[in-house]
Scaffold this active site. Structure first.
Site, PDB file in Angstrom:
ATOM      1  N   ARG A   6       0.850  -1.191   0.000  1.00  0.00           N
ATOM      2  CA  ARG A   6       0.000   0.000   0.000  1.00  0.00           C
ATOM      3  C   ARG A   6       0.884   1.238   0.000  1.00  0.00           C
ATOM      4  O   ARG A   6       1.879   1.299   0.727  1.00  0.00           O
ATOM      5  CB  ARG A   6      -0.947  -0.004   1.211  1.00  0.00           C
ATOM      6  CG  ARG A   6      -1.954  -1.142   1.137  1.00  0.00           C
ATOM      7  CD  ARG A   6      -2.944  -1.170   2.283  1.00  0.00           C
ATOM      8  NE  ARG A   6      -3.769  -2.366   2.206  1.00  0.00           N
ATOM      9  CZ  ARG A   6      -4.640  -2.743   3.136  1.00  0.00           C
ATOM     10  NH1 ARG A   6      -4.792  -2.016   4.235  1.00  0.00           N
ATOM     11  NH2 ARG A   6      -5.354  -3.841   2.979  1.00  0.00           N
ATOM     12  N   GLN A  50      -0.366 -10.493   5.448  1.00  0.00           N
ATOM     13  CA  GLN A  50      -1.530 -10.708   6.299  1.00  0.00           C
ATOM     14  C   GLN A  50      -1.753 -12.193   6.548  1.00  0.00           C
ATOM     15  O   GLN A  50      -1.449 -13.030   5.702  1.00  0.00           O
ATOM     16  CB  GLN A  50      -2.786 -10.139   5.625  1.00  0.00           C
ATOM     17  CG  GLN A  50      -2.772  -8.636   5.415  1.00  0.00           C
ATOM     18  CD  GLN A  50      -4.006  -8.175   4.656  1.00  0.00           C
ATOM     19  OE1 GLN A  50      -4.302  -8.685   3.583  1.00  0.00           O
ATOM     20  NE2 GLN A  50      -4.714  -7.211   5.211  1.00  0.00           N
ATOM     21  N   ASP A 106      -4.429 -13.736   6.175  1.00  0.00           N
ATOM     22  CA  ASP A 106      -5.699 -13.369   5.563  1.00  0.00           C
ATOM     23  C   ASP A 106      -6.505 -14.614   5.197  1.00  0.00           C
ATOM     24  O   ASP A 106      -5.933 -15.657   4.867  1.00  0.00           O
ATOM     25  CB  ASP A 106      -5.411 -12.560   4.297  1.00  0.00           C
ATOM     26  CG  ASP A 106      -6.560 -11.661   3.893  1.00  0.00           C
ATOM     27  OD1 ASP A 106      -7.520 -11.553   4.669  1.00  0.00           O
ATOM     28  OD2 ASP A 106      -6.490 -11.071   2.804  1.00  0.00           O
ATOM     29  N   HIS A 142     -10.701 -15.765   3.516  1.00  0.00           N
ATOM     30  CA  HIS A 142     -12.055 -15.397   3.093  1.00  0.00           C
ATOM     31  C   HIS A 142     -12.933 -16.640   3.125  1.00  0.00           C
ATOM     32  O   HIS A 142     -12.529 -17.709   2.656  1.00  0.00           O
ATOM     33  CB  HIS A 142     -12.021 -14.782   1.694  1.00  0.00           C
ATOM     34  CG  HIS A 142     -11.269 -13.487   1.653  1.00  0.00           C
ATOM     35  ND1 HIS A 142      -9.912 -13.439   1.411  1.00  0.00           N
ATOM     36  CD2 HIS A 142     -11.668 -12.210   1.885  1.00  0.00           C
ATOM     37  CE1 HIS A 142      -9.506 -12.179   1.474  1.00  0.00           C
ATOM     38  NE2 HIS A 142     -10.537 -11.423   1.760  1.00  0.00           N
ATOM     39  N   HIS A 185     -14.569 -11.534   5.051  1.00  0.00           N
ATOM     40  CA  HIS A 185     -13.143 -11.194   5.076  1.00  0.00           C
ATOM     41  C   HIS A 185     -12.681 -11.266   6.536  1.00  0.00           C
ATOM     42  O   HIS A 185     -13.316 -10.669   7.403  1.00  0.00           O
ATOM     43  CB  HIS A 185     -12.900  -9.762   4.578  1.00  0.00           C
ATOM     44  CG  HIS A 185     -13.507  -9.445   3.252  1.00  0.00           C
ATOM     45  ND1 HIS A 185     -12.745  -9.126   2.141  1.00  0.00           N
ATOM     46  CD2 HIS A 185     -14.793  -9.363   2.840  1.00  0.00           C
ATOM     47  CE1 HIS A 185     -13.543  -8.864   1.118  1.00  0.00           C
ATOM     48  NE2 HIS A 185     -14.786  -9.004   1.521  1.00  0.00           N
TER      49      HIS A 185
END
Length: 669
Positions: free
Chosen positions: A390, A408, A410, A412, A542
């Site tokens: 980012r 992350q 991460d 889903h 998420h």
């Protein structure tokens, strides 16, 4: 006969007051104790000066120092005004601009007169002393309504060019207010304020530092000096805050990262971390731990590309909402000139663009869409240790806490409408287990729809209620878990639950999240075949627990002040010799410890043992095993544990058993 005002109080009673009465009059009517304690008022929910007259019938709640949030905001606002008054009293000709309250204090932007240099740290003691004089003078703080023209004329006459410029831009017919400090100093301000400067504790503030600032935040404008202070309700609170700051400085992960040789950052890679072997060992232990937790919870790990076509990000909605924070690169090969001077690429007008992913979710949808998915396959939980980028401003970067490249934990979850609440409930339990393993307490907060968002109100209503229901079913919608709803703080595509951890010195860190999203599956045309044979949209959840590995490691370093649990410590033990005659025994001990799975090093240097102890303590090694001739003869070690004064002598086998137990990750015990 004049009609009396009806003032409703929190206990349900109603006081009748004469027109022109103030909240201070109500406090006085109730009793002298309250009259002395009351510092402001909430009138129909609005925080106001206690001496501001009622405009009509109203609901009133009197504010005292026991209402700490309101009291602190008022005190810090007043400290800022007193700071500005003090600077102008000491150095006439100083121009003032603005000075708001902050989370732990206040600041004011000022411009020193041309007769002197900009303000510096050397000026702070004199300013503090003048502030205390103003506070002790107990000057009344009085509100007046002025016209815009009055303000312009006032500021221009006194050479306050910044204030005059601002006043000229104020709405012509808006009610504009100024506040007098006594009869000799004023500033334009919306308020509210305390009744007088004497309501401040002169021992409850401290000026902390100065910094450069630009008028209205624009570097093209005049440079000002920003004077920062911290302000509290009493000396005890100030002392506690300064102690926390001192402790936080000792725990600064950047300082400890250097001392422990964990990582470094440098200009050649702004916002990206160079992990050293010891730092990356912490990462690997965390990653292995998280993989075990995710495997146990039914997640399937995937890996997705770093670069995707910008059109994919346009379709997902991220390009329109997030482009300024994304890194985009042209899909082209740069030409290199024949001189060998290097590449000087130019971007063709018709070049396609790729974007480095700032998040993993669109790619996970693309994985979900491969093949035909049945309702019987749901829920599908896809996890990724996903590296993202980012484009954070250079000035916002901060060690491991704010970076440009991060990874992350991460995942889903794709599920049916009926499965949402159970999946979120299960995640709540999983997150709670993880944070408990690291010794954190936490609060759960629900971030509700922002003003700018995608999706219908009906979808948002449903998504927000599902998250509430899941937390309630998990037994966490209570004060014990810090339950709170945050207006307007959700993502542009979904509301979210947030986990706020509290560290060892009382700071909070927002880490884990879960969001219920119906927008992205629709935008990217994700579907499954339902029991009825038709296509249906899945709900996409998420979720992350660590948030990012970089930031979570930074939080852990500061939480534990570098003294990480043995299972996370890069080096779990060091075998150090007192005399060189014990070198062979030390090597034998290291070999046995390594065979037992302990991360161990030896220190056979010709240095005094006290020097070795200090050095390994600074590096935060949990256990130092000291050996000399006696230990070599008896097959023992003298164990010094970090943070403990006394050492323990035990057999090498006992030490190995102790270390193996301590080095076992909490989820495997």
């Amino acid at each position: 006969m004049t009609e009396l005002l009806k003032i409703s109080l929190p206990d349900g009673s109603v006081r009748e007051m004469e027109p022109g009465a103030t909240p201070a009059d109500v406090a006085a009517a109730i009793g002298p104790g309250l009259a002395k304690a009351a510092i402001a008022a909430r009138v129909d929910g609005e925080l106001r000066d206690i001496n501001r007259p009622f405009e009509g019938d109203a609901e009133l709640a009197l504010v005292t120092n026991r209402d700490e949030d309101d009291a602190l905001e008022l005190a810090r606002h007043d400290f800022a005004h007193v700071l500005a008054e003090a600077v102008q009293a000491l150095w006439p000709g100083t121009q003032i601009t603005f000075g708001p309250a902050t989370d732990d204090g206040f600041y004011y932007d000022v411009k020193a007169p041309d007769s002197r240099d900009p303000f510096s740290m050397d000026d702070l003691p004199a300013i503090e002393e003048e502030m205390r004089r103003i506070i002790k003078a107990d000057k009344p703080l009085r509100r007046e309504v002025w016209t815009r023209q009055q303000l312009i004329e006032k500021w221009e006459a006194e050479g306050e060019t910044f204030k005059a410029e601002w006043a000229k831009e104020l709405p012509e017919h808006e009610e504009l207010t100024v506040y007098w400090s006594g009869d000799d100093w004023l500033d334009m301000c919306r308020g509210p304020h305390l009744p007088s400067t004497g309501k401040l504790d002169p021992q409850a503030f401290k000026l902390m530092r100065v910094a450069g600032a630009y008028w209205r935040g624009d570097q093209k404008n005049a440079q000002l000096t920003r004077i920062y202070g911290t302000g509290w309700l009493n000396k005890k609170q100030l002392h506690a805050h300064l102690t926390r700051l001192e402790e936080a400085a000792k725990r600064d992960h950047r300082k400890l990262g250097r001392e422990m040789d964990l990582f470094h950052l440098q200009e050649e890679a702004h916002g990206s971390v160079f992990w050293h072997p010891k730092g990356y060992r912490i990462w690997r232990e965390l990653e292995a731990y998280m993989r075990r937790k995710m495997d146990g919870a039914g997640y399937r790990e995937i890996k997705t590309p770093q670069l995707m076509d910008v059109r994919q990000w346009e379709q997902s909605g991220h390009w329109g909402k997030y482009a300024e924070n994304m890194f985009a690169v042209p899909d082209m090969v740069p030409e290199v000139d024949d001189s060998g001077a290097g590449a000087h690429p130019s971007v063709a007008k018709d070049a396609d663009w790729m974007a480095i992913k700032p998040m993993n979710c669109p790619a996970h949808v693309l994985v979900f869409k491969q093949g035909i998915t049945s309702y019987r396959d749901l829920p599908i939980r896809l996890g990724e240790m996903g590296c993202c980028h980012r484009n954070e401003p250079h000035g916002a970067l901060h060690g491991l806490m704010r970076v440009r490249q991060f990874t992350q934990d991460d995942a889903h979850i794709f599920c049916t409408e009926e499965q949402v609440v159970e999946e979120v409930r299960a995640f709540c339990s999983l997150a709670a287990q993880v944070y408990k393993d690291f010794g954190f307490s936490f609060a759960i907060k629900l971030a509700l729809r922002p003003e700018k968002r995608l999706g219908s109100d009906a979808d948002w209503d449903k998504a927000e209620q599902e998250l509430r229901d899941a937390v309630e079913e998990a037994g966490m919608m209570s004060e014990e878990f810090g339950w709170e709803e945050l207006e307007g703080e959700g993502a542009f595509y979904a509301p979210k639950l947030e986990w706020h951890l509290t560290d060892a010195i009382g700071r909070t860190w927002q880490v884990g999240t879960i969001q219920g999203d119906r927008v992205l599956p629709d935008r990217l045309d994700a579907s499954y075949v339902g029991e009825d044979g038709d296509k249906h949209r899945p709900v996409m959840l998420h979720r992350a627990i660590f948030g990012s590995y970089e930031r979570f490691i930074g939080i852990l370093i500061e939480h534990f002040a570098g003294r990480l649990p043995v299972w996370l410590a890069p080096v779990q033990a060091v075998v150090a010799t007192i005399v060189s005659d014990a070198d062979d025994y030390a090597k034998e001990a290291v070999a046995k410890l390594e065979a037992a799975g302990i991360r161990v090093e030896s220190d056979l240097r010709n240095e005094k043992i006290n020097y070795k102890v200090r050095e390994h303590s600074l590096a935060k090694v949990p256990h130092l095993l000291v050996v000399g001739n006696r230990e070599a003869e008896e097959g023992t070690v003298a164990v010094r544990t970090l943070g403990e004064k006394d050492q323990r002598v035990m057999s090498l086998d006992e030490a190995i058993a102790m270390l193996r137990s301590a080095a076992t990750p909490p989820d495997l015990r």
